[in-house]
Design an enzyme around this catalytic site. Sequence first.
Site, PDB file in Angstrom:
ATOM      1  N   THR A 223     -28.570  46.024  10.668  1.00 27.33           N
ATOM      2  CA  THR A 223     -30.032  46.038  10.529  1.00 27.33           C
ATOM      3  C   THR A 223     -30.669  44.861  11.255  1.00 27.33           C
ATOM      4  O   THR A 223     -31.835  44.941  11.629  1.00 27.33           O
ATOM      5  CB  THR A 223     -30.455  45.995   9.044  1.00 27.33           C
ATOM      6  OG1 THR A 223     -29.807  44.901   8.384  1.00 27.33           O
ATOM      7  CG2 THR A 223     -30.103  47.283   8.343  1.00 27.33           C
TER       8      THR A 223
ATOM      9  N   LYS B 111     -25.145  36.614  11.803  1.00 26.61           N
ATOM     10  CA  LYS B 111     -24.618  37.653  10.920  1.00 26.61           C
ATOM     11  C   LYS B 111     -23.366  37.105  10.251  1.00 26.61           C
ATOM     12  O   LYS B 111     -22.879  36.035  10.611  1.00 26.61           O
ATOM     13  CB  LYS B 111     -24.317  38.954  11.669  1.00 26.61           C
ATOM     14  CG  LYS B 111     -23.541  38.777  12.957  1.00 26.61           C
ATOM     15  CD  LYS B 111     -23.400  40.103  13.704  1.00 26.61           C
ATOM     16  CE  LYS B 111     -24.652  40.487  14.431  1.00 26.61           C
ATOM     17  NZ  LYS B 111     -25.213  41.759  14.025  1.00 26.61           N
ATOM     18  N   ARG B 112     -22.910  37.838   9.260  1.00 25.95           N
ATOM     19  CA  ARG B 112     -21.704  37.416   8.554  1.00 25.95           C
ATOM     20  C   ARG B 112     -20.580  37.167   9.551  1.00 25.95           C
ATOM     21  O   ARG B 112     -20.395  37.928  10.494  1.00 25.95           O
ATOM     22  CB  ARG B 112     -21.315  38.527   7.573  1.00 25.95           C
ATOM     23  CG  ARG B 112     -20.458  38.111   6.430  1.00 25.95           C
ATOM     24  CD  ARG B 112     -20.397  39.236   5.410  1.00 25.95           C
ATOM     25  NE  ARG B 112     -20.440  40.539   6.037  1.00 25.95           N
ATOM     26  CZ  ARG B 112     -19.377  41.131   6.574  1.00 25.95           C
ATOM     27  NH1 ARG B 112     -18.210  40.520   6.580  1.00 25.95           N
ATOM     28  NH2 ARG B 112     -19.481  42.333   7.111  1.00 25.95           N
TER      29      ARG B 112
ATOM     30  N   HIS C 175     -20.960  52.771   3.880  1.00 25.61           N
ATOM     31  CA  HIS C 175     -21.238  51.682   4.821  1.00 25.61           C
ATOM     32  C   HIS C 175     -19.982  51.240   5.567  1.00 25.61           C
ATOM     33  O   HIS C 175     -19.964  50.159   6.148  1.00 25.61           O
ATOM     34  CB  HIS C 175     -21.814  50.472   4.081  1.00 25.61           C
ATOM     35  CG  HIS C 175     -23.212  50.667   3.589  1.00 25.61           C
ATOM     36  ND1 HIS C 175     -24.324  50.454   4.365  1.00 25.61           N
ATOM     37  CD2 HIS C 175     -23.686  51.055   2.385  1.00 25.61           C
ATOM     38  CE1 HIS C 175     -25.420  50.695   3.672  1.00 25.61           C
ATOM     39  NE2 HIS C 175     -25.059  51.070   2.463  1.00 25.61           N
TER      40      HIS C 175
ATOM     41  N   LYS D 264     -17.130  41.535  14.137  1.00 28.57           N
ATOM     42  CA  LYS D 264     -18.459  41.245  14.685  1.00 28.57           C
ATOM     43  C   LYS D 264     -18.363  40.384  15.948  1.00 28.57           C
ATOM     44  O   LYS D 264     -19.331  40.212  16.664  1.00 28.57           O
ATOM     45  CB  LYS D 264     -19.329  40.571  13.627  1.00 28.57           C
ATOM     46  CG  LYS D 264     -19.671  41.508  12.472  1.00 28.57           C
ATOM     47  CD  LYS D 264     -20.526  40.814  11.430  1.00 28.57           C
ATOM     48  CE  LYS D 264     -20.794  41.715  10.234  1.00 28.57           C
ATOM     49  NZ  LYS D 264     -21.740  42.804  10.537  1.00 28.57           N
TER      50      LYS D 264
ATOM     51  N   LYS E 142     -34.343  44.257  13.519  1.00 29.02           N
ATOM     52  CA  LYS E 142     -35.336  43.182  13.350  1.00 29.02           C
ATOM     53  C   LYS E 142     -35.583  42.459  14.668  1.00 29.02           C
ATOM     54  O   LYS E 142     -36.730  42.134  15.014  1.00 29.02           O
ATOM     55  CB  LYS E 142     -34.852  42.200  12.286  1.00 29.02           C
ATOM     56  CG  LYS E 142     -34.689  42.796  10.907  1.00 29.02           C
ATOM     57  CD  LYS E 142     -33.860  41.893  10.005  1.00 29.02           C
ATOM     58  CE  LYS E 142     -33.365  42.649   8.798  1.00 29.02           C
ATOM     59  NZ  LYS E 142     -32.318  41.925   8.059  1.00 29.02           N
TER      60      LYS E 142
END
Length: 978
Positions: free
Chosen positions: A820, A708-709, A429, A714, A824
Amino acid sequence: MAASQFSATCSRTEALLRCDSRSKFIDFSFRSTNSRLLFVRTLNRRPLRRSFSSISPNCNISCVDLEAGTTLVSLTPDAASVASSIKYHAEFNPLFSPERFDLPKAYFATAQSVRDSLIINWNATYNYFEKLNVKQAYYLSMEFLQGRALLNAIGNLELTGAYAEALNKLGHKLEQIASQEPDAALGNGGLGRLASCFLDSLATLNYPAWGYGLRYRYGLFKQRITKDGQEEVAEDWLEMGNPWEIVRNDVSYPVQFYGKLVSGSDGKRHWIGGEDIVAVAYDVPIPGYKTKTTINLRLWSTKAPSEDFDLSAFNAGEHTKAYEALGSAEKICYILYPGDESIEGKILRLKQQYTLCSASLQDIIARFERRSGSSVKWEEFPEKVAVQMNDTHPTLCIPELIRILIDVKGLSWKEAWTITQRTVAYTNHTVLPEALEKWSLELMQKLLPRHVEIIEMVDEELIHSIVAEYGTADSDLLEKKLKEMRILENVELPAAFADIIVKPKESPVVLISEELEDVEEVDEVEEVDEVEEVDEVEVVDEVEEVEAVNEEEKSEAEVPQEKGEVLPEPVPEPPKMVRMANLCVVGGHAVNGVAAIHSEIVKEEVFNSFFKLWPEKFQNKTNGVTPRRWIRFCNPELSKIISDWIGTEDWVLNAENLAELSKFADNEDLQIQWREAKRSNKLKVVSLIKEKTGYSVSPDAMFDIQVKRIHEYKRQLLNILGIVYRYKKMKEMSAAERKEKFVPRVCIFGGKAFSTYVQAKRIVKFITDVGATVNHDPEIGDLLKVVFVPDYNVSVAELLIPASELSQHISTAGMEASGTSNMKFSMNGCILIGTLDGANVEIREEVGEDNFFLFGAEAHEIADLRKERAEGKFVPDPRFEEVKEYARSGVFGPYNYDELIGSLEGIEGFGRADYFLVGKDFPSYIECQEKVDEAYQDQKKWTKMSILNTAGSYKFSSDRTIHEYAKDIWNIKPVELP
């Protein structure tokens, strides 16, 4: 309730006892018996001797002879029988007083009622797997981010209507009851959510499989947002108990730490002494959709034997000392990803990982031996068992399986090594080499001495393979490959290979300037290792600080020197490390990435030398999410529209049918229904935001979401700087100009910053400060709102995602393995803005380039862009300089953002030089956002784009992913119950 040998003719009292909802499934299939019976409790309203509010369930036993070839009875309770079951559990649940039937009690009674139905199928599934002795997959993960279980379970059982009606009769709404359930705090990000989606798909597709994880008492943390930013408090999800789990006090295994190794008279190595704990199993049923198959998630909790409580110390007043052994054992499962900056934190993390591996493998091996009967053939183990390691956290499965096979079962090294390689597989990952997990060799030698011996043997096997591949003629090439590929980093070659690399002797004189450069390089590597995990998992940074030279050694090394002569400082030795990812690649038979672009990076960059050595090991398995939870249950209005227009509900099981929607994308009637469903979901989020933050937002504004985290790669910082730029431009315009130029937006953030990740917490603080300013600006009003939703989790996602219209997936290209949440959002008709990173690449291909807002540098450009920055050649866009200056101006409060904004400046140094290329991509990003505004103003066009996103999302069902794992890696086949 479970398969049993006792007679079906039993007294009422016996029946009631045997039908207790807390019963464990009990396996009798390995005993000699001619029949297996399934006992199913049905409820009659016949009075017991003592009446509780007229609730008097009697336990009648129905027997189903599975051996005789009859099929499992499929019960479909009506609302009356469901209500009776709920009332029964309300009366006999010892957790609550009998006087009231309030929401918490009603939730527990409802959950236990559902669990009764699950256990029936659960037992039947388990016994059928035992009977057939099929190959079974075991999915080991440090995280399982399940979310709430109630609505998912009754949805999969097709009992939503019955439970809604029953609860209505009892004076409660199903939605109110479901809201009482806390999210299980067993994960944090995409890694755990992926694992949970996989379990749902495994059950739905009838694959023989189990999940294994740890039962964290306090989770990661519960996030609170205050004027100072993020604060962390312990999760309380187990405070009232967990009605879905069943403790298996008869399923426990010893786990050993520390100790020493001795050689026995038999020539074998024995690991003795040290610290012993016990891992106890807690089982959670995982039901499939429209199938009887119900698989198991087994979670381990840790404890010490009661005799380890030091009663003498306690009575002597040394209470802390008395409890020391018990506390040391229990704390292993207290927290997900405990802080690891201290040596104690590192030890605790390694203990967690080993506990998961050891307990799970002992359990798997016990099951294999039981199913094998009197004749255990260990060479058949890989034909019956597949172990999947979800990232590097379960890497110790490899040496632990070898240890058990050699030390406990008596196999040879060659046999154990072959079996292990054929059994274990690894999902990567992470794409950054410096973020791959490493452990201090010294620490591991102390905590797991036998495993270090085994890892050394595996490392030696690898060296054999490298030498065989590259030969010894080119010593420079061989040395390079060994340095890059070995499991043990900075460790001398084994004695057997001591002479394979012959290097000319070099002068011991080292120039001070060269020495300083080397030290700087070491420091830089250590600092980069502070970057946490790159996909959906907190990465363990195990590079310890370089130890100072021992004072005694220094004094011995001192030599007389001439006055004024300066001797160079000795260069410290680099730390000896165990590379867990390398061990995964060597020890398993398959290595897979989680998106097409990620798998190519894995093969071409991260593990290129391994790929050249063993190309057959490497695969791609693009992630997926379950359409049950992520459309069918969380977005029922949209689900009904989809089913009505394509003429079937089969898309819930066969997501390919979603593609049929594309035929109707221009249909005005569908578009009207589509927008109505979106607005209905947005109204729910308006209420959520008001409840969680106090802010009022308009459902008529565009809902722009990034959840998200919180992590620099990110790039939540890019998003909020874009918002700051937008706000600044608004302030420079008249009211009429603003209205003409900008579409109203509600910009929603959510996610947790790891508690020791200072820069991520600064980003959270900045977002909340911007929101506090913008949301109270009367000139701006509903044109722009900025909201940070605290304590983001699965339940919050189930509200936000169906309401989303634009979702941001804007990581630096090449750094997100897959993601992911992007899947969604797309499934729910949300349009993505993003870079060509992770699964974004494939989503854009499937939904169409015109239905994805693309910006930013591409993965192959990143290295050169960083080099350009380091050489001082990067020229920032004036708009980027403008927004940085505005952020520092004090408009958003007195907090000093120099450290945060400073990370985007300079040309080198840790925490500097804009490593994640926010400045480079900023112009492209704000220009892309202008295109978003333009597209949103044409609602017909926007709705068509939304429909085509849902239609094109079918590839990203976790059902497709699991079929690929089952066929290409695990070699398992579906087993449907009769």
